[in-house]
Design a protein around this motif. Structure first.
Motif, PDB file in Angstrom:
ATOM      1  N   MET B   1       6.668  14.447  -0.937  1.00 19.65           N
ATOM      2  CA  MET B   1       5.610  13.681  -0.791  1.00 19.65           C
ATOM      3  C   MET B   1       5.413  12.413  -0.878  1.00 19.65           C
ATOM      4  O   MET B   1       5.194  12.126  -2.165  1.00 19.65           O
ATOM      5  N   LYS B   2       5.331  11.696  -0.622  1.00 24.07           N
ATOM      6  CA  LYS B   2       5.286  10.135  -0.164  1.00 24.07           C
ATOM      7  C   LYS B   2       3.899   9.009   0.101  1.00 24.07           C
ATOM      8  O   LYS B   2       3.417   8.489  -0.307  1.00 24.07           O
ATOM      9  N   TYR B   3       3.270  10.044   1.093  1.00 22.59           N
ATOM     10  CA  TYR B   3       2.357   9.098   1.834  1.00 22.59           C
ATOM     11  C   TYR B   3       0.496  10.347   0.841  1.00 22.59           C
ATOM     12  O   TYR B   3       0.194  11.516   1.139  1.00 22.59           O
ATOM     13  N   LEU B   4       0.174   9.479   0.367  1.00 23.10           N
ATOM     14  CA  LEU B   4      -1.013   9.814  -0.779  1.00 23.10           C
ATOM     15  C   LEU B   4      -2.627   9.377  -0.372  1.00 23.10           C
ATOM     16  O   LEU B   4      -2.489   7.802  -0.079  1.00 23.10           O
ATOM     17  N   GLY B   5      -3.030  10.470  -0.236  1.00 27.39           N
ATOM     18  CA  GLY B   5      -4.891   9.759  -0.440  1.00 27.39           C
ATOM     19  C   GLY B   5      -5.048   9.765  -1.887  1.00 27.39           C
ATOM     20  O   GLY B   5      -5.409  11.407  -2.365  1.00 27.39           O
ATOM     21  N   ILE B   6      -6.226   9.143  -1.455  1.00 31.10           N
ATOM     22  CA  ILE B   6      -7.200   9.202  -2.783  1.00 31.10           C
ATOM     23  C   ILE B   6      -8.930   9.339  -2.284  1.00 31.10           C
ATOM     24  O   ILE B   6      -9.249   8.769  -1.861  1.00 31.10           O
ATOM     25  N   PHE B   7      -9.899  10.619  -2.198  1.00 29.60           N
ATOM     26  CA  PHE B   7     -10.494  10.679  -1.998  1.00 29.60           C
ATOM     27  C   PHE B   7     -11.869  11.343  -3.109  1.00 29.60           C
ATOM     28  O   PHE B   7     -11.448  11.545  -4.379  1.00 29.60           O
ATOM     29  N   TYR B   8     -12.334  10.345  -3.472  1.00 27.55           N
ATOM     30  CA  TYR B   8     -13.309   9.821  -5.482  1.00 27.55           C
ATOM     31  C   TYR B   8     -15.031   9.835  -4.726  1.00 27.55           C
ATOM     32  O   TYR B   8     -15.552   9.434  -3.791  1.00 27.55           O
ATOM     33  N   SER B  18      -7.119   2.572 -10.845  1.00 27.49           N
ATOM     34  CA  SER B  18      -6.737   2.566 -11.213  1.00 27.49           C
ATOM     35  C   SER B  18      -5.118   3.449 -11.528  1.00 27.49           C
ATOM     36  O   SER B  18      -3.909   2.980 -10.884  1.00 27.49           O
ATOM     37  N   LEU B  19      -5.843   4.804 -10.471  1.00 25.66           N
ATOM     38  CA  LEU B  19      -4.733   5.088  -9.536  1.00 25.66           C
ATOM     39  C   LEU B  19      -3.846   4.539  -8.319  1.00 25.66           C
ATOM     40  O   LEU B  19      -2.526   5.284  -9.127  1.00 25.66           O
ATOM     41  N   LYS B  20      -4.647   4.444  -8.186  1.00 30.76           N
ATOM     42  CA  LYS B  20      -4.321   3.687  -6.741  1.00 30.76           C
ATOM     43  C   LYS B  20      -2.598   2.313  -7.050  1.00 30.76           C
ATOM     44  O   LYS B  20      -1.867   2.707  -6.385  1.00 30.76           O
ATOM     45  N   ASN B  21      -3.334   1.635  -7.846  1.00 31.37           N
ATOM     46  CA  ASN B  21      -1.916   0.986  -8.708  1.00 31.37           C
ATOM     47  C   ASN B  21      -1.017   1.561  -9.061  1.00 31.37           C
ATOM     48  O   ASN B  21      -0.157   1.166  -8.609  1.00 31.37           O
ATOM     49  N   LEU B  22      -1.590   3.055  -9.648  1.00 32.27           N
ATOM     50  CA  LEU B  22      -0.793   3.195 -10.733  1.00 32.27           C
ATOM     51  C   LEU B  22       0.425   4.121  -9.291  1.00 32.27           C
ATOM     52  O   LEU B  22       1.442   3.945  -9.702  1.00 32.27           O
ATOM     53  N   LEU B  23      -0.070   4.653  -8.456  1.00 32.99           N
ATOM     54  CA  LEU B  23       0.751   5.245  -7.248  1.00 32.99           C
ATOM     55  C   LEU B  23       1.734   4.420  -6.769  1.00 32.99           C
ATOM     56  O   LEU B  23       3.064   4.183  -6.191  1.00 32.99           O
ATOM     57  N   LEU B  24       0.799   3.111  -5.965  1.00 35.78           N
ATOM     58  CA  LEU B  24       1.567   1.737  -5.457  1.00 35.78           C
ATOM     59  C   LEU B  24       3.182   1.726  -6.388  1.00 35.78           C
ATOM     60  O   LEU B  24       3.952   1.734  -6.026  1.00 35.78           O
ATOM     61  N   ASN B  25       2.288   1.555  -7.753  1.00 38.21           N
ATOM     62  CA  ASN B  25       4.140   0.949  -8.636  1.00 38.21           C
ATOM     63  C   ASN B  25       4.946   1.961  -8.893  1.00 38.21           C
ATOM     64  O   ASN B  25       6.161   1.580  -8.713  1.00 38.21           O
ATOM     65  N   GLU B  26       4.706   4.076  -8.358  1.00 40.61           N
ATOM     66  CA  GLU B  26       5.657   4.522  -8.713  1.00 40.61           C
ATOM     67  C   GLU B  26       6.275   4.527  -6.725  1.00 40.61           C
ATOM     68  O   GLU B  26       7.079   4.960  -7.033  1.00 40.61           O
ATOM     69  N   GLY B  27       5.602   3.822  -6.058  1.00 41.03           N
ATOM     70  CA  GLY B  27       6.837   4.083  -4.930  1.00 41.03           C
ATOM     71  C   GLY B  27       5.646   4.449  -3.880  1.00 41.03           C
ATOM     72  O   GLY B  27       6.547   4.885  -2.738  1.00 41.03           O
ATOM     73  N   TYR B  28       4.594   5.043  -3.398  1.00 38.35           N
ATOM     74  CA  TYR B  28       3.430   6.566  -3.583  1.00 38.35           C
ATOM     75  C   TYR B  28       2.992   4.943  -2.108  1.00 38.35           C
ATOM     76  O   TYR B  28       2.668   3.732  -1.988  1.00 38.35           O
ATOM     77  N   THR B  29       3.163   5.595  -0.990  1.00 35.35           N
ATOM     78  CA  THR B  29       1.931   4.523   0.108  1.00 35.35           C
ATOM     79  C   THR B  29       0.664   5.777   0.090  1.00 35.35           C
ATOM     80  O   THR B  29       0.003   6.747  -0.525  1.00 35.35           O
ATOM     81  N   VAL B  30      -0.378   4.597  -0.510  1.00 36.40           N
ATOM     82  CA  VAL B  30      -1.403   5.163  -0.989  1.00 36.40           C
ATOM     83  C   VAL B  30      -2.535   5.531   0.138  1.00 36.40           C
ATOM     84  O   VAL B  30      -3.010   3.827   0.261  1.00 36.40           O
ATOM     85  N   ASP B  31      -3.412   6.003   0.697  1.00 33.18           N
ATOM     86  CA  ASP B  31      -4.667   5.750   1.530  1.00 33.18           C
ATOM     87  C   ASP B  31      -5.657   6.258   0.849  1.00 33.18           C
ATOM     88  O   ASP B  31      -5.424   6.750  -0.221  1.00 33.18           O
ATOM     89  N   TYR B  32      -6.812   5.066   0.528  1.00 33.24           N
ATOM     90  CA  TYR B  32      -7.494   5.252  -0.625  1.00 33.24           C
ATOM     91  C   TYR B  32      -8.950   4.227   0.220  1.00 33.24           C
ATOM     92  O   TYR B  32      -9.435   3.744   0.921  1.00 33.24           O
ATOM     93  N   CYS B  33      -9.919   5.892  -0.375  1.00 34.28           N
ATOM     94  CA  CYS B  33     -11.182   5.690   0.265  1.00 34.28           C
ATOM     95  C   CYS B  33     -12.310   6.073  -0.668  1.00 34.28           C
ATOM     96  O   CYS B  33     -11.957   7.787  -0.844  1.00 34.28           O
ATOM     97  N   GLU B  34     -13.368   6.052  -0.534  1.00 35.30           N
ATOM     98  CA  GLU B  34     -14.485   6.891  -0.836  1.00 35.30           C
ATOM     99  C   GLU B  34     -15.117   7.594   0.253  1.00 35.30           C
ATOM    100  O   GLU B  34     -15.510   8.940  -0.023  1.00 35.30           O
ATOM    101  N   SER B  35     -14.775   6.518   1.657  1.00 37.35           N
ATOM    102  CA  SER B  35     -16.264   7.480   2.764  1.00 37.35           C
ATOM    103  C   SER B  35     -14.207   8.735   3.635  1.00 37.35           C
ATOM    104  O   SER B  35     -13.046   8.762   3.135  1.00 37.35           O
ATOM    105  N   SER B  36     -14.444   9.288   4.455  1.00 38.16           N
ATOM    106  CA  SER B  36     -13.825  10.677   4.744  1.00 38.16           C
ATOM    107  C   SER B  36     -13.016  10.043   5.949  1.00 38.16           C
ATOM    108  O   SER B  36     -11.960  10.700   6.421  1.00 38.16           O
TER     109      SER B  36
END
Lengths: 255, 255
Positions: B1-8, B18-36
């Motif tokens: 699981m390397k490609y993570l989405g954040i739905f908030y 802050s979670l996004k930055n944490l995950l990017l630092n850990e090497g994950y690819t992050v899809d970050y969005c409020e909209s769906s």
């Protein structure tokens, strides 16, 4: 179905006798008894039960072949005909005009005892409330209560309903657990998959009641789905919702 | 699981950032969005939901891949960690140290809409009580009530519980029907196998609420099990009875 058994409540001896003669006249072989001994051998194709749900429960423990119940009492979820409907039943039997309604049993491991309705662990009237621990694959629950009931879908319209439990359609692959007079508001029922093995531990010995019969005092039992099943002969137009509408008024249309 | 989405939930924007930055630092690819919109494409391996059960329900409708919820509100049957447990979660994720908790959806045929908790048909506050007919393979039932609810095991700890319904273990192959404020005492729930197709007809148009969202007025809907399922990531020591003990006090040991 040529070899029929009759299992009757003592009070219905006369009814049983006249039904026996009726069936003999029609050419059936009839195994006729109040005691359970002769039905137990499972040679009969169909066991006719004369009596209420209590009599039917008893009979269901003794046979594996199909049963058909004739109602004596006021309620009768397990009976398919009233005693006045012998003629209709004979016609249906001749014409193979019925559906088979399959029901699941529970088993109490410690006793190798079967259960069609419910397993109840309950304190004596003058005993203090007990601490109960229920555990299964998915976790564990604690109740401080008078007792605990584990019931089948068939049992859900019996004592389970009196305890406040939900109604389960007969073919639902689930059992229902309901505490009896629990402390701390946790009076809701919990519905579990029928493949769970349920361990019940009580901090004191309490009565173990299986389908209404007292098996003595126990403080630990294991309950799980049994391989035993029965088929109940039903009139072709039978459906379960009809019986809960008629007998409980549940979901009935009021005009 | 390397490609993570954040739905908030919008209120949790800062936490999400802050979670996004944490995950990017850990090497994950992050899809970050409020909209769906961007999660909808299902490219992410795991969707991280920040918010209460309401936010989780919304997210669950949009994805088919696993989800993991971080609790914002007071109750949270669908969330697996508190927002303060980000570090524990990251560790669990790295070590593949979790269990998958699979949940079933209902589908409302008319809308092709999915439902993780419950389908509710309910009158307006100033509307008269309605006549409801429920029909399925095993028969039909009638209720004169404010409305009717059909819920999943997941929904059984939600609004269904407020209506007096039983708790269903998540893996029970069953749904639960409960009338809302019924006339004539028929307030008990009925539990049905999950392979039943349920037709609900109301004599007037009423609100169709699916997982809390209003879909407008309807007088007839068909509800059945959906092919859609989701898996919720849970800490390795998760069990459902823990969550009902902690969140509801149900089956909790009092010392």
């Amino acid at each position: 179905m040529k070899y029929l058994g009759i299992f009757y409540k003592p009070e219905l001896f006369n009814k049983a006798l006249s039904l026996k003669n009726l069936l003999l006249n029609e050419g059936y072989t009839v195994d006729y008894c109040e005691s359970s001994e002769r039905i137990k051998n499972n040679k009969v194709d169909l066991t006719i039960v004369l009596g209420g749900d209590g009599t039917f429960l008893k009979a269901s423990h003794l046979v594996n072949n199909p049963l058909v119940g004739f109602k004596g009492g006021r309620l009768g979820f397990l009976s398919s005909y009233t005693i006045e409907e012998f003629d209709k039943f004979l016609k249906d039997l001749k014409n193979d005009n019925f559906v088979l309604d399959e029901r699941t049993f529970l088993k109490v491991s410690e006793l190798n005892a079967f259960c069609l309705n419910e397993v109840l662990l309950i304190k004596d009237p003058d005993q203090k409330m007990v601490d109960i621990k229920i555990s299964f694959q998915d976790g564990e629950l604690f109740f401080h209560a008078d007792g605990i009931m584990l019931g089948t879908p068939t049992g859900s319209t019996g004592y389970s309903l009196s305890l406040g439990g939900p109604i389960l359609l007969p073919n639902t692959k689930a059992f229902v657990i309901t505490p009896v007079a629990p402390q701390f508001l946790a009076s809701r029922s919990i519905v579990i998959p029928d493949n769970e093995k349920v361990n019940i531990e009580v901090d004191e010995s309490v009565n173990l009641i299986i389908d209404g019969a007292n098996f003595g005092k126990f403080s630990k039992v294991t309950v799980l789905k049994s391989k035993k099943k029965i088929s109940i002969l039903r009139p072709i137009d039978y459906d379960f919702t009809k019986s809960i509408k008629e007998k409980l008024g549940y979901g009935k249309k009021f005009l």
